[in-house]
Every structure is written in structure tokens, then in C-alpha cells.
Design a protein around this motif. Sequence first.
Motif, PDB file in Angstrom:
ATOM      1  N   ARG A  40       0.845  -1.190   0.000  1.00 58.31           N
ATOM      2  CA  ARG A  40       0.000   0.000   0.000  1.00 58.31           C
ATOM      3  C   ARG A  40       0.883   1.243   0.000  1.00 58.31           C
ATOM      4  O   ARG A  40       2.092   1.168   0.281  1.00 58.31           O
ATOM      5  CB  ARG A  40      -0.926   0.021   1.218  1.00 58.31           C
ATOM      6  N   LEU A  41       0.272   2.369  -0.317  1.00 59.31           N
ATOM      7  CA  LEU A  41       0.931   3.663  -0.202  1.00 59.31           C
ATOM      8  C   LEU A  41       0.292   4.405   0.963  1.00 59.31           C
ATOM      9  O   LEU A  41      -0.943   4.541   1.020  1.00 59.31           O
ATOM     10  CB  LEU A  41       0.783   4.472  -1.486  1.00 59.31           C
ATOM     11  N   ALA A  42       1.109   4.879   1.889  1.00 65.14           N
ATOM     12  CA  ALA A  42       0.618   5.562   3.088  1.00 65.14           C
ATOM     13  C   ALA A  42       1.369   6.872   3.282  1.00 65.14           C
ATOM     14  O   ALA A  42       2.190   7.019   4.185  1.00 65.14           O
ATOM     15  CB  ALA A  42       0.782   4.658   4.313  1.00 65.14           C
ATOM     16  N   PRO A  43       1.076   7.879   2.430  1.00 66.48           N
ATOM     17  CA  PRO A  43       1.734   9.180   2.588  1.00 66.48           C
ATOM     18  C   PRO A  43       1.337   9.827   3.903  1.00 66.48           C
ATOM     19  O   PRO A  43       0.196   9.654   4.379  1.00 66.48           O
ATOM     20  CB  PRO A  43       1.210   9.988   1.393  1.00 66.48           C
ATOM     21  N   PRO A  44       2.230  10.570   4.523  1.00 72.98           N
ATOM     22  CA  PRO A  44       1.902  11.232   5.790  1.00 72.98           C
ATOM     23  C   PRO A  44       0.690  12.144   5.650  1.00 72.98           C
ATOM     24  O   PRO A  44       0.564  12.896   4.692  1.00 72.98           O
ATOM     25  CB  PRO A  44       3.174  12.047   6.093  1.00 72.98           C
ATOM     26  N   GLY A  45      -0.229  12.018   6.606  1.00 71.88           N
ATOM     27  CA  GLY A  45      -1.401  12.878   6.626  1.00 71.88           C
ATOM     28  C   GLY A  45      -2.529  12.449   5.720  1.00 71.88           C
ATOM     29  O   GLY A  45      -3.567  13.114   5.680  1.00 71.88           O
ATOM     30  N   LEU A  46      -2.361  11.362   4.987  1.00 73.69           N
ATOM     31  CA  LEU A  46      -3.398  10.885   4.078  1.00 73.69           C
ATOM     32  C   LEU A  46      -3.796   9.455   4.435  1.00 73.69           C
ATOM     33  O   LEU A  46      -3.013   8.719   5.038  1.00 73.69           O
ATOM     34  CB  LEU A  46      -2.909  10.925   2.625  1.00 73.69           C
ATOM     35  N   ASP A  47      -5.012   9.076   4.062  1.00 76.09           N
ATOM     36  CA  ASP A  47      -5.436   7.697   4.274  1.00 76.09           C
ATOM     37  C   ASP A  47      -4.619   6.766   3.380  1.00 76.09           C
ATOM     38  O   ASP A  47      -4.358   7.085   2.212  1.00 76.09           O
ATOM     39  CB  ASP A  47      -6.915   7.533   3.950  1.00 76.09           C
ATOM     40  N   PRO A  48      -4.213   5.613   3.901  1.00 76.24           N
ATOM     41  CA  PRO A  48      -3.460   4.663   3.068  1.00 76.24           C
ATOM     42  C   PRO A  48      -4.273   4.190   1.869  1.00 76.24           C
ATOM     43  O   PRO A  48      -5.497   4.044   1.948  1.00 76.24           O
ATOM     44  CB  PRO A  48      -3.176   3.500   4.036  1.00 76.24           C
ATOM     45  N   SER A  49      -3.579   3.983   0.751  1.00 72.70           N
ATOM     46  CA  SER A  49      -4.208   3.480  -0.464  1.00 72.70           C
ATOM     47  C   SER A  49      -3.657   2.105  -0.789  1.00 72.70           C
ATOM     48  O   SER A  49      -2.463   1.973  -1.100  1.00 72.70           O
ATOM     49  CB  SER A  49      -3.940   4.429  -1.642  1.00 72.70           C
ATOM     50  N   PRO A  50      -4.476   1.055  -0.716  1.00 69.59           N
ATOM     51  CA  PRO A  50      -3.976  -0.278  -1.050  1.00 69.59           C
ATOM     52  C   PRO A  50      -3.657  -0.382  -2.530  1.00 69.59           C
ATOM     53  O   PRO A  50      -4.350   0.192  -3.375  1.00 69.59           O
ATOM     54  CB  PRO A  50      -5.128  -1.204  -0.660  1.00 69.59           C
ATOM     55  N   LEU A  51      -2.608  -1.128  -2.853  1.00 73.04           N
ATOM     56  CA  LEU A  51      -2.255  -1.406  -4.233  1.00 73.04           C
ATOM     57  C   LEU A  51      -2.824  -2.774  -4.622  1.00 73.04           C
ATOM     58  O   LEU A  51      -2.799  -3.703  -3.801  1.00 73.04           O
ATOM     59  CB  LEU A  51      -0.735  -1.408  -4.412  1.00 73.04           C
ATOM     60  N   PRO A  52      -3.330  -2.920  -5.834  1.00 71.46           N
ATOM     61  CA  PRO A  52      -3.851  -4.232  -6.252  1.00 71.46           C
ATOM     62  C   PRO A  52      -2.792  -5.319  -6.087  1.00 71.46           C
ATOM     63  O   PRO A  52      -1.626  -5.120  -6.446  1.00 71.46           O
ATOM     64  CB  PRO A  52      -4.205  -4.015  -7.726  1.00 71.46           C
ATOM     65  N   THR A  53      -3.196  -6.444  -5.542  1.00 76.11           N
ATOM     66  CA  THR A  53      -2.282  -7.543  -5.253  1.00 76.11           C
ATOM     67  C   THR A  53      -2.560  -8.713  -6.191  1.00 76.11           C
ATOM     68  O   THR A  53      -3.710  -9.142  -6.341  1.00 76.11           O
ATOM     69  CB  THR A  53      -2.446  -8.020  -3.789  1.00 76.11           C
ATOM     70  N   LEU A  54      -1.511  -9.227  -6.816  1.00 74.94           N
ATOM     71  CA  LEU A  54      -1.665 -10.371  -7.707  1.00 74.94           C
ATOM     72  C   LEU A  54      -2.142 -11.605  -6.946  1.00 74.94           C
ATOM     73  O   LEU A  54      -1.747 -11.845  -5.803  1.00 74.94           O
ATOM     74  CB  LEU A  54      -0.322 -10.689  -8.374  1.00 74.94           C
ATOM     75  N   SER A  55      -2.957 -12.406  -7.607  1.00 70.19           N
ATOM     76  CA  SER A  55      -3.456 -13.651  -7.039  1.00 70.19           C
ATOM     77  C   SER A  55      -2.896 -14.833  -7.823  1.00 70.19           C
ATOM     78  O   SER A  55      -3.198 -14.983  -9.014  1.00 70.19           O
ATOM     79  CB  SER A  55      -4.988 -13.686  -7.080  1.00 70.19           C
ATOM     80  N   ARG A  56      -2.095 -15.646  -7.163  1.00 73.48           N
ATOM     81  CA  ARG A  56      -1.574 -16.838  -7.832  1.00 73.48           C
ATOM     82  C   ARG A  56      -2.697 -17.784  -8.219  1.00 73.48           C
ATOM     83  O   ARG A  56      -2.694 -18.362  -9.315  1.00 73.48           O
ATOM     84  CB  ARG A  56      -0.561 -17.552  -6.932  1.00 73.48           C
ATOM     85  N   ARG A  57      -3.668 -17.915  -7.331  1.00 72.58           N
ATOM     86  CA  ARG A  57      -4.781 -18.824  -7.600  1.00 72.58           C
ATOM     87  C   ARG A  57      -5.532 -18.398  -8.864  1.00 72.58           C
ATOM     88  O   ARG A  57      -5.867 -19.230  -9.714  1.00 72.58           O
ATOM     89  CB  ARG A  57      -5.731 -18.839  -6.409  1.00 72.58           C
ATOM     90  N   ALA A  58      -5.768 -17.103  -9.010  1.00 71.79           N
ATOM     91  CA  ALA A  58      -6.490 -16.617 -10.180  1.00 71.79           C
ATOM     92  C   ALA A  58      -5.687 -16.839 -11.462  1.00 71.79           C
ATOM     93  O   ALA A  58      -6.246 -17.235 -12.496  1.00 71.79           O
ATOM     94  CB  ALA A  58      -6.812 -15.132 -10.003  1.00 71.79           C
ATOM     95  N   LEU A  59      -4.386 -16.585 -11.400  1.00 74.30           N
ATOM     96  CA  LEU A  59      -3.556 -16.757 -12.592  1.00 74.30           C
ATOM     97  C   LEU A  59      -3.491 -18.222 -13.010  1.00 74.30           C
ATOM     98  O   LEU A  59      -3.577 -18.549 -14.195  1.00 74.30           O
ATOM     99  CB  LEU A  59      -2.153 -16.211 -12.337  1.00 74.30           C
ATOM    100  N   GLU A  60      -3.351 -19.100 -12.043  1.00 79.98           N
ATOM    101  CA  GLU A  60      -3.295 -20.523 -12.376  1.00 79.98           C
ATOM    102  C   GLU A  60      -4.638 -21.024 -12.888  1.00 79.98           C
ATOM    103  O   GLU A  60      -4.687 -21.897 -13.764  1.00 79.98           O
ATOM    104  CB  GLU A  60      -2.829 -21.315 -11.153  1.00 79.98           C
TER     105      GLU A  60
END
Length: 348
Positions: A164-184
Motif C-alpha cells: 500500500r501507499l501511506a503518505p503522511p497525513g493521508l489515508d493509506p491506499s492499497p495497491l492491487p495484489t496479484l493472485s496466484r490462484r487466479a492466474l493458475e
Amino acid sequence: MCDDDASGLRAAFPRPVAGVAFDPVSLVPVDEVVVTTLVDNTFDALLASDDRVRRAPIGAGLVEAPQFEDGLTTVGLRAEHGFSALVQVRRGDAVTTLLFDTGVSPDGMVSNAERLGIDLGDVQGVVLSHGHFDHAGGLAGLAGRRGVRGLPMTVHPLVWTRRRLAPPGLDPSPLPTLSRRALESEGFEVIERRSPSLLVDGSVLITGEIDRTTDFERGMPRAHQAWDGAGWRHDPLVLDDQALVVQVRDRGLVVLTGCGHAGVVNIARHALRLTGVDRLHALIGGLHLSGTAFEPVIAPTVSALTDMAPDLVASGHCSGWRAQQALATALPEAWVPSSSGTSFRLAA
């Protein structure tokens, strides 16, 4: 500073790696490699071609547009904050095609490939430089446009890391996470490698983890965080960052990076040391020198690359305009602007 902060900073500091590699990689030279940028941050239809670089045509396709008399208009290629490259390696008459990263949107890479007349059905393997979404988003489009059943995909084991990105003073923003299960489930054959691996009968090297040896490439700022199972921690290193390397016969190494999170100088030196090749022929891809956190790194990076004297530098994606300007000034014969749809031909 808490202990966790200190340990993260210590991890980002250089560690000595001297001499030849303990377990060197014997990289088989190739006769030619063509790297075609399928997705980059820019598209410039007026860039000129030369004997090393072939640009996409100004009219790469036609789409419906009712405001024109014939109902059609000419379009160029997609540019987006992401990176993808098609790598064609030739040894004699044998050509192998790999896909290195896939851009950020599900349809951007496949759309550009279609407009360029590139058949993604020829792809024989996929390599991900790291797990960030702007390099893996096009996997969905690839799976939707061609059968990927059994298509090998080489990744680092940490490519699945939650970030995630958590700049000071701002709400954290999650980054999309790859799924091994979905890819397989789509049909990709996922191959995890932390150490270097060889593809295409020993002629393509995937570096695996990069040795961090410079004193100026410190990695991502504090806002970049990873989940370690117990909490969010600063993730400066992006350890899943890896590069693709080919040795062109009588020329030297061609190094292809996604973002260069390990530091492009670290990456180039690691590739040279790992293979025992003493010449960097070409450097293509993202160098991650954009933004206030990375601009102080531009000067020592450009100085180190100038010492390596590559024949071609095509820095794109996250390199940033200040770094582009500095590289163009320091290496005027080697530097060329990157753009979606550009093919770089490196031959023996």
C-alpha cells in the motif's frame, strides 16, 4: 526512530559484493534481440526511425467515428502509466518470443499489439519484473485474447506481496495484489524463482534478486509499505524486482528493466558480474528516477551509466523527464526517447 525503521534502513544500505560471481551464469550469446515496447507512459507518432529504432506508424489503426464522412478515424497507440515489452530473441533461424510485463490496464497491451499487427499467440513465456499493478494489469487481457493454458510465467516468490501507499497525513491506499490462484485458474504455469534462471536454451537470463551495492540507490520512500503478516512495514527494497538480460554476440549485454526498483546501476552491475560479460550494450525500460524522492539519485546514476558507456539507452515509464534530460545530455549518441510501439533492434 523505532527498531523496525532502523532495520528497514539498514536493509536498504549497500552490502559489499566484490570480484567475480561465486556461481557465474554462462549466458549463451544470441544473434539478435528485438525489444518492442507495447506499453509505455508516452506515445509520440512523430518520432523518427533509424537503423536501431523502428517507430510505430502515425496511423496505427482505424476506429469508428461518426463525425467523419466515412465514419472512421485514424488512431495511434495507448500510452498509460505502465510498462510492457515484447522480446524476440534470435539464434540462427530460431526465434523465441517472450512477454516482459503487461502494462496497467486489462486492454491496453492487447490493443496496442493488435494495432501493431503483433500476434500475442506467438508468446512462449511471460516474465514479470515485479508485482506492482502497473506491470501486471494486462495479464487479464492476455488471458482473454489467447489461450494461455500451460503458458509459463516466471516470477519472484515475493510478487504476491500485499502493498500500500501511506503518505503522511493521508489515508493509506492499497495497491492491487496479484493472485496466484487466479492466474493458475486462467491457465498460466507460474514458476517462482528467487535466484537467477535461464530461459530459451540458456540465452535469456532472469536475474532474480539484485545485489544492492551502490551507496545512493536506497529504494522506495517510507510511504511504500508491505504487509508482513503482523502489520504494515516500510518496504524500501521491493525485493521481487528483477530484470531480463540477453547477450548479443560481439556486442555485450542488453538489460531490460520494468521499474528498476533495485536501482538501475545495481541492476547493470549485477548483470555484468553475474555473467562475466564486461560490456553493457543497451539499457531499456523504467529507471524509477521520477519525483522528489528519486531526483537526488539522478546525478550519480547518470555518472555511473556514463562510465559504462552503453551504445543504447532507452529510458521510459517511470524514469521521469529530469532523468531523461540528464541522460540525453550525458549520452547524446546512446540515448533515444521511448514511446509505445517502438522496436529496438540489437544485432551482432
